[in-house]
Design an enzyme around this catalytic site. Structure first.
Site, PDB file in Angstrom:
ATOM      1  N   ARG A 129      -5.398  11.591  -9.502  1.00  0.00           N
ATOM      2  CA  ARG A 129      -4.643  10.485  -8.906  1.00  0.00           C
ATOM      3  C   ARG A 129      -3.143  10.781  -8.897  1.00  0.00           C
ATOM      4  NH1 ARG A 129      -3.251   4.867 -10.751  1.00  0.00           N
ATOM      5  NH2 ARG A 129      -3.301   3.549  -8.891  1.00  0.00           N
TER       6      ARG A 129
ATOM      7  N   HIS B  92      -0.883  10.541  -5.599  1.00  0.00           N
ATOM      8  CA  HIS B  92       0.311   9.699  -5.511  1.00  0.00           C
ATOM      9  C   HIS B  92       1.577  10.531  -5.329  1.00  0.00           C
ATOM     10  CE1 HIS B  92      -0.944   5.437  -6.798  1.00  0.00           C
ATOM     11  NE2 HIS B  92      -2.012   6.084  -6.372  1.00  0.00           N
TER      12      HIS B  92
ATOM     13  N   ASN C 276       2.727   2.187  -8.876  1.00  0.00           N
ATOM     14  CA  ASN C 276       2.599   3.204  -9.918  1.00  0.00           C
ATOM     15  C   ASN C 276       2.788   2.635 -11.312  1.00  0.00           C
ATOM     16  OD1 ASN C 276       2.117   5.455  -8.261  1.00  0.00           O
ATOM     17  ND2 ASN C 276       4.307   5.799  -7.932  1.00  0.00           N
TER      18      ASN C 276
ATOM     19  N   HIS D  16     -13.152   8.275  -6.431  1.00  0.00           N
ATOM     20  CA  HIS D  16     -13.480   7.130  -7.278  1.00  0.00           C
ATOM     21  C   HIS D  16     -14.896   7.224  -7.827  1.00  0.00           C
ATOM     22  CE1 HIS D  16     -10.164   4.265  -5.562  1.00  0.00           C
ATOM     23  NE2 HIS D  16      -9.687   5.266  -6.251  1.00  0.00           N
TER      24      HIS D  16
END
Length: 355
Positions: free
Chosen positions: A64, A68, A96, A195
């Site tokens: 992740r 990001h 975040n 996920h």
């Protein structure tokens, strides 16, 4: 002007004016460190393996971080920079803050690599390698990571507030967010498959459990049995620190069960279930294909990861190779250059929002 049109304009302004988003494989190479740091992958893998012993979530958290990072300013390690006199850290952007985690593990990888190969491996490349190794260690696919990224010298909190997807976005908004960085609908579905491991905290999905979109009722696209389970984890007006597995069947294994869960209305986040439950969506066929064919999912996931990992990369003489992932080199001096991230002590806090 419609709200979706406004979102689209904002996203493209951020992507192309602030971030200069582009995708190019030309200057990266899977053999980039073969002569300068030949053990870079093994060193990174060893640190992650050790971290997994006490934190089974860390693999999902590391992938992740790469995600990001690449969606803001491109894959330049900007997500890792701390606040300074000249930098507003992306860590404190709305999507975040209290959410991204794993900075301490990245710091440990960087420290190990600086010992083995000083001033050689960029923090942006560490994120890319750590993402691949995290997937591989969870029994997912492996791939030859393209390397040679340089680290940026600034962060972009404004872009992070706008261009990162949220857990409550509609499918149309998700598509625009991905398109703004050069990723298509198949990329959206395959990358959402990450996920298949990790955890999420109650605030990221509790809006589906009791009063979805101010209807006074739960989200109708949530399986009733699963709904009861989630309500037990996240009682109405209760403690928000509860954690739920993103994949309720194999939560620590990288596989295609994520897509089978969507078919059974067992997607945890609204953005997960939107991929299958949005009427007439072109994503439904992709979900069905990945659910029935894990090899197809793995192949598409690898392709999308390589594509995402090439968003607006800095190469050659651009940027720098940071000595400390939390600081640009101009702000690092003496022993302080190897201090860990300022957010490291919060990495294992139970209030972390997702993954």
């Amino acid at each position: 002007m419609s709200s979706s049109h406004c979102i689209a304009i904002a996203l493209f302004c951020v992507a192309f004016l602030l971030g200069g988003i582009s995708v190019s494989h030309a200057q990266l190479s899977s053999t980039f460190y073969d002569s300068t740091c030949p053990n870079v992958t093994n060193i990174t893998r060893g640190v992650i393996e050790n971290a997994l012993l006490s934190d089974p979530r860390i693999g999902a958290s590391l992938i992740r971080l790469h995600f990001h990072d690449c969606f803001v300013n491109g894959c330049d390690g900007s997500i890792l920079l701390n606040n300074s006199d000249t930098i507003e850290s992306e860590k404190e952007a709305a999507r975040n803050n209290n959410s991204v985690r794993g900075f301490g593990v990245v710091d440990d990888i960087k420290t190990a690599l600086e010992s083995a190969c000083p001033s050689t491996v960029s923090c942006a490349d560490i994120l890319a390698i750590a993402a691949e190794e995290s997937v591989s260690l969870a029994n997912g696919p492996s791939w030859a990571v393209l390397l040679g990224r340089r680290d940026g010298t600034t962060a972009n909190r404004t872009a992070a507030d706008i261009s990162l997807p949220s857990a409550v976005d509609t499918l149309d908004t998700l598509k625009m967010v991905f398109l703004a960085v050069g990723l298509n609908t198949t990329d959206l579905v395959s990358l959402s498959g990450a996920h298949t491991f990790g955890r999420a905290r109650c605030p990221t999905f509790s809006g589906r459990l009791y009063d979805f979109n101010n209807t006074g009722s739960p989200d109708v696209t949530l399986n009733s049995t699963y709904l009861e389970t989630l309500q037990g984890i996240c009682p109405q007006n209760g403690n928000e620190t509860g954690l739920a597995n993103l994949d309720l069947t194999t939560p620590d294994t990288f596989d295609n069960n994520y897509f089978s869960n969507l078919q059974l209305l067992n997607g945890l986040l609204q953005t997960d279930q939107e991929l299958f439950s949005t009427t007439g969506a072109d994503t439904i066929d992709i979900v069905n294909n990945f659910s029935s064919d894990q090899s197809a999912f793995f192949a598409s996931f690898v392709e999308s990861m390589l594509k995402m990992g090439n968003i607006s990369v800095l190469t050659g003489s651009e940027g720098e190779v940071r000595l400390n992932c939390g600081r640009v080199n101009a702000n690092a001096s003496g022993s302080e250059s190897f201090l860990h991230s300022s957010i490291e002590t919060r990495d294992n806090a139970e209030y972390k929002s997702a993954i």
